[in-house]
Design a protein around this motif. Structure first.
Motif, PDB file in Angstrom:
ATOM      1  N   ALA A  94       2.953   0.116  -2.866  1.00  0.00           N
ATOM      2  CA  ALA A  94       2.942   0.094  -4.332  1.00  0.00           C
ATOM      3  C   ALA A  94       3.713   1.240  -4.971  1.00  0.00           C
ATOM      4  O   ALA A  94       3.594   1.474  -6.165  1.00  0.00           O
ATOM      5  CB  ALA A  94       1.501   0.078  -4.838  1.00  0.00           C
ATOM      6  N   GLY A  95       4.492   1.975  -4.191  1.00  0.00           N
ATOM      7  CA  GLY A  95       5.332   3.008  -4.782  1.00  0.00           C
ATOM      8  C   GLY A  95       4.605   4.319  -5.018  1.00  0.00           C
ATOM      9  O   GLY A  95       3.439   4.484  -4.659  1.00  0.00           O
ATOM     10  N   PRO A  96       5.288   5.287  -5.655  1.00  0.00           N
ATOM     11  CA  PRO A  96       4.754   6.646  -5.769  1.00  0.00           C
ATOM     12  C   PRO A  96       3.674   6.856  -6.817  1.00  0.00           C
ATOM     13  O   PRO A  96       3.086   7.929  -6.880  1.00  0.00           O
ATOM     14  CB  PRO A  96       5.995   7.477  -6.107  1.00  0.00           C
ATOM     15  N   GLY A  97       3.390   5.876  -7.659  1.00  0.00           N
ATOM     16  CA  GLY A  97       2.318   6.060  -8.634  1.00  0.00           C
ATOM     17  C   GLY A  97       2.494   5.322  -9.941  1.00  0.00           C
ATOM     18  O   GLY A  97       1.532   4.825 -10.528  1.00  0.00           O
ATOM     19  N   ASP A  98       3.708   5.238 -10.438  1.00  0.00           N
ATOM     20  CA  ASP A  98       3.988   4.512 -11.669  1.00  0.00           C
ATOM     21  C   ASP A  98       3.911   3.014 -11.371  1.00  0.00           C
ATOM     22  O   ASP A  98       4.622   2.515 -10.499  1.00  0.00           O
ATOM     23  CB  ASP A  98       5.396   4.887 -12.151  1.00  0.00           C
ATOM     24  N   PRO A  99       3.039   2.266 -12.066  1.00  0.00           N
ATOM     25  CA  PRO A  99       2.925   0.834 -11.776  1.00  0.00           C
ATOM     26  C   PRO A  99       4.218   0.076 -12.023  1.00  0.00           C
ATOM     27  O   PRO A  99       4.424  -1.010 -11.464  1.00  0.00           O
ATOM     28  CB  PRO A  99       1.809   0.367 -12.716  1.00  0.00           C
ATOM     29  N   GLY A 100       5.101   0.642 -12.831  1.00  0.00           N
ATOM     30  CA  GLY A 100       6.395   0.004 -13.064  1.00  0.00           C
ATOM     31  C   GLY A 100       7.268  -0.024 -11.830  1.00  0.00           C
ATOM     32  O   GLY A 100       8.265  -0.751 -11.785  1.00  0.00           O
ATOM     33  N   LEU A 101       6.913   0.761 -10.810  1.00  0.00           N
ATOM     34  CA  LEU A 101       7.681   0.795  -9.577  1.00  0.00           C
ATOM     35  C   LEU A 101       7.100  -0.108  -8.490  1.00  0.00           C
ATOM     36  O   LEU A 101       7.599  -0.127  -7.368  1.00  0.00           O
ATOM     37  CB  LEU A 101       7.787   2.234  -9.056  1.00  0.00           C
ATOM     38  N   VAL A 102       6.053  -0.870  -8.815  1.00  0.00           N
ATOM     39  CA  VAL A 102       5.563  -1.906  -7.908  1.00  0.00           C
ATOM     40  C   VAL A 102       6.574  -3.050  -7.929  1.00  0.00           C
ATOM     41  O   VAL A 102       7.076  -3.426  -8.988  1.00  0.00           O
ATOM     42  CB  VAL A 102       4.178  -2.415  -8.342  1.00  0.00           C
ATOM     43  N   GLY A 106       5.021  -7.545  -5.039  1.00  0.00           N
ATOM     44  CA  GLY A 106       3.752  -6.832  -4.988  1.00  0.00           C
ATOM     45  C   GLY A 106       2.842  -7.223  -6.138  1.00  0.00           C
ATOM     46  O   GLY A 106       1.638  -7.428  -5.951  1.00  0.00           O
ATOM     47  N   ARG A 107       3.408  -7.327  -7.329  1.00  0.00           N
ATOM     48  CA  ARG A 107       2.597  -7.736  -8.480  1.00  0.00           C
ATOM     49  C   ARG A 107       2.070  -9.157  -8.297  1.00  0.00           C
ATOM     50  O   ARG A 107       0.894  -9.442  -8.603  1.00  0.00           O
ATOM     51  CB  ARG A 107       3.421  -7.643  -9.762  1.00  0.00           C
ATOM     52  N   ALA A 108       2.910 -10.045  -7.787  1.00  0.00           N
ATOM     53  CA  ALA A 108       2.477 -11.427  -7.578  1.00  0.00           C
ATOM     54  C   ALA A 108       1.308 -11.487  -6.601  1.00  0.00           C
ATOM     55  O   ALA A 108       0.389 -12.294  -6.767  1.00  0.00           O
ATOM     56  CB  ALA A 108       3.645 -12.267  -7.067  1.00  0.00           C
ATOM     57  N   ALA A 109       1.322 -10.623  -5.589  1.00  0.00           N
ATOM     58  CA  ALA A 109       0.216 -10.596  -4.640  1.00  0.00           C
ATOM     59  C   ALA A 109      -1.071 -10.136  -5.308  1.00  0.00           C
ATOM     60  O   ALA A 109      -2.143 -10.719  -5.101  1.00  0.00           O
ATOM     61  CB  ALA A 109       0.562  -9.678  -3.463  1.00  0.00           C
ATOM     62  N   ILE A 110      -0.980  -9.094  -6.132  1.00  0.00           N
ATOM     63  CA  ILE A 110      -2.161  -8.583  -6.836  1.00  0.00           C
ATOM     64  C   ILE A 110      -2.714  -9.650  -7.776  1.00  0.00           C
ATOM     65  O   ILE A 110      -3.940  -9.809  -7.911  1.00  0.00           O
ATOM     66  CB  ILE A 110      -1.813  -7.303  -7.606  1.00  0.00           C
ATOM     67  N   PRO A 199       7.355  -4.460   1.345  1.00  0.00           N
ATOM     68  CA  PRO A 199       7.809  -3.062   1.296  1.00  0.00           C
ATOM     69  C   PRO A 199       7.600  -2.452  -0.089  1.00  0.00           C
ATOM     70  O   PRO A 199       7.563  -3.152  -1.106  1.00  0.00           O
ATOM     71  CB  PRO A 199       9.305  -3.163   1.629  1.00  0.00           C
ATOM     72  N   GLY A 200       7.452  -1.116  -0.100  1.00  0.00           N
ATOM     73  CA  GLY A 200       7.281  -0.396  -1.356  1.00  0.00           C
ATOM     74  C   GLY A 200       8.290   0.726  -1.492  1.00  0.00           C
ATOM     75  O   GLY A 200       8.971   1.096  -0.531  1.00  0.00           O
ATOM     76  N   VAL A 201       8.401   1.259  -2.694  1.00  0.00           N
ATOM     77  CA  VAL A 201       9.280   2.401  -2.950  1.00  0.00           C
ATOM     78  C   VAL A 201       8.647   3.636  -2.323  1.00  0.00           C
ATOM     79  O   VAL A 201       7.552   4.037  -2.702  1.00  0.00           O
ATOM     80  CB  VAL A 201       9.471   2.615  -4.465  1.00  0.00           C
ATOM     81  N   THR A 202       9.316   4.240  -1.350  1.00  0.00           N
ATOM     82  CA  THR A 202       8.741   5.381  -0.655  1.00  0.00           C
ATOM     83  C   THR A 202       8.975   6.677  -1.426  1.00  0.00           C
ATOM     84  O   THR A 202      10.063   6.916  -1.950  1.00  0.00           O
ATOM     85  CB  THR A 202       9.309   5.519   0.763  1.00  0.00           C
ATOM     86  N   SER A 203       7.947   7.509  -1.463  1.00  0.00           N
ATOM     87  CA  SER A 203       8.049   8.775  -2.185  1.00  0.00           C
ATOM     88  C   SER A 203       9.033   9.728  -1.525  1.00  0.00           C
ATOM     89  O   SER A 203       9.493  10.672  -2.154  1.00  0.00           O
ATOM     90  CB  SER A 203       6.675   9.445  -2.283  1.00  0.00           C
ATOM     91  N   SER A 204       9.370   9.491  -0.258  1.00  0.00           N
ATOM     92  CA  SER A 204      10.310  10.372   0.428  1.00  0.00           C
ATOM     93  C   SER A 204      11.681  10.357  -0.226  1.00  0.00           C
ATOM     94  O   SER A 204      12.426  11.342  -0.160  1.00  0.00           O
ATOM     95  CB  SER A 204      10.432   9.979   1.902  1.00  0.00           C
TER      96      SER A 204
END
Length: 325
Positions: A94-102, A106-110, A199-204
């Motif tokens: 789900a990415g680094p924290g901002d829901p806009g980066l899901v 991912g949103r469709a699954a939720i 896959p999600g946006v990695t904080s790295s």
């Protein structure tokens, strides 16, 4: 009705997990949040530990707050799809924290979840997308606090999927970058539970980028190396060659390394990195509380302590860290 809560003092009289998306939204909008409840869920406890809100079980004077929210209710709406008789698990990075980066997937699954099993660093605001009646299970691993074992998480995924439910495993960042996501896939596969990985946006990469730092840049860095700082150099569980990392010529990105940063910096200096190698620490990447501390390898541990850097934070070590605007 929309309300501007920036700089407002808000009191929330609900400590359950369904209040977390509301709290996260208030914090994102710049509110000063206090939660008054006899008991609170692990996610709210974690936000308080990170200094983002206040928790109290003592009586409070409601008149001193600009806004009082007495309870949190979810808007009723129809699920996006009909329930399925076949249980399954979807791992959502789900990415680094901002829901806009899901991601869209991912949103469709939720939106079609029956059960959401959520980590502490997952964007809890995204639970507002889930259908009415969704079961949320908080499996936060709080440093030096409440924690859910990986074995228990695996058991929960399998148990709920076996009961015919769509289980969304909501994880911060990307599930396969120090997220133990593949262990969960293995547990589901062993139990004959269908599993999908999104896959999600990695904080790295995202944390440096959101701080204005490219992990690669022509003429400065032809690659980047992502390492876990969960255990320090020299620890029996460490498999990293810090002397080789120091000579790699790549940008070094350290995740989960706040506690071990002094030892990591010392090992890299011993390995040959020069003391004035630029460093940057990015905390709460993508959130309203995001903060960037600029330093050098010789001073980064001291500067981190002096500025109160706490987890979650990403360390960037290398010439690119000097490119912050």
């Amino acid at each position: 009705m929309e309300m501007n809560v920036t700089g407002r003092c808000v009191l929330l009289l609900d400590g359950a997990h369904h209040a977390v998306p509301i709290v996260a939204g208030l914090l994102r909008d710049g509110a000063d949040v206090t939660v008054h409840a006899a008991t609170v869920c692990a996610a709210l406890e974690d936000l308080a530990q990170r200094g983002r809100l206040r928790l109290t079980a003592e009586p409070v004077d409601e008149t001193t707050f600009d806004l009082v929210i007495r309870s949190v209710t979810r808007p009723q709406r129809q699920p996006a799809t009909a329930p399925t008789d076949t249980g399954r698990v979807t791992l959502v990075g789900a990415g680094p924290g901002d829901p806009g980066l899901v991601t869209v997937a991912g949103r469709a699954a939720i939106e079609t979840a029956d059960v959401v099993v959520a980590d502490r660093l997952a964007p809890w605001e995204s639970l507002a997308w889930a259908p009415p009646g969704v079961q949320v299970i908080d499996v936060s691993k709080i440093p030096f606090g409440r924690s859910t074992s990986q074995e228990e998480i695996n058991r929960l995924l399998v148990e709920h999927a076996k009961s015919g439910k769509h289980v969304v495993r909501l994880k911060g960042g990307d599930s396969y970058v120090f997220g133990r996501g593949f262990e969960e896939v293995q547990a589901c596969t062993a139990a004959d539970v269908p599993v999908t990985v999104l896959p999600g946006v990695t904080s790295s990469v995202a944390a440096p980028e959101l701080a204005g730092i490219p992990v690669t840049h022509r003429g400065l860095a032809q690659g980047f190396t992502v390492i876990s700082g969960h255990v320090p150099p020299g620890h029996s569980a460490s498999t990293l060659d810090y002397a080789a990392l120091a000579q790699s010529g790549t940008t070094l990105v350290v995740l989960m390394g706040v506690r071990t940063l002094p030892a990591i910096a010392e090992a890299l200096l011993d390995g040959g990195l020069v003391p004035d190698t630029p460093c940057a620490l990015v905390t709460d990447a993508s959130l309203a509380s995001q903060r960037v501390v600029l330093s050098t390898l010789a001073r980064v541990a001291t500067d981190a302590a002096a500025t109160g850097v706490g987890a979650p934070a990403v360390a960037v070590i290398g010439a690119v860290a000097a490119l912050v605007p």
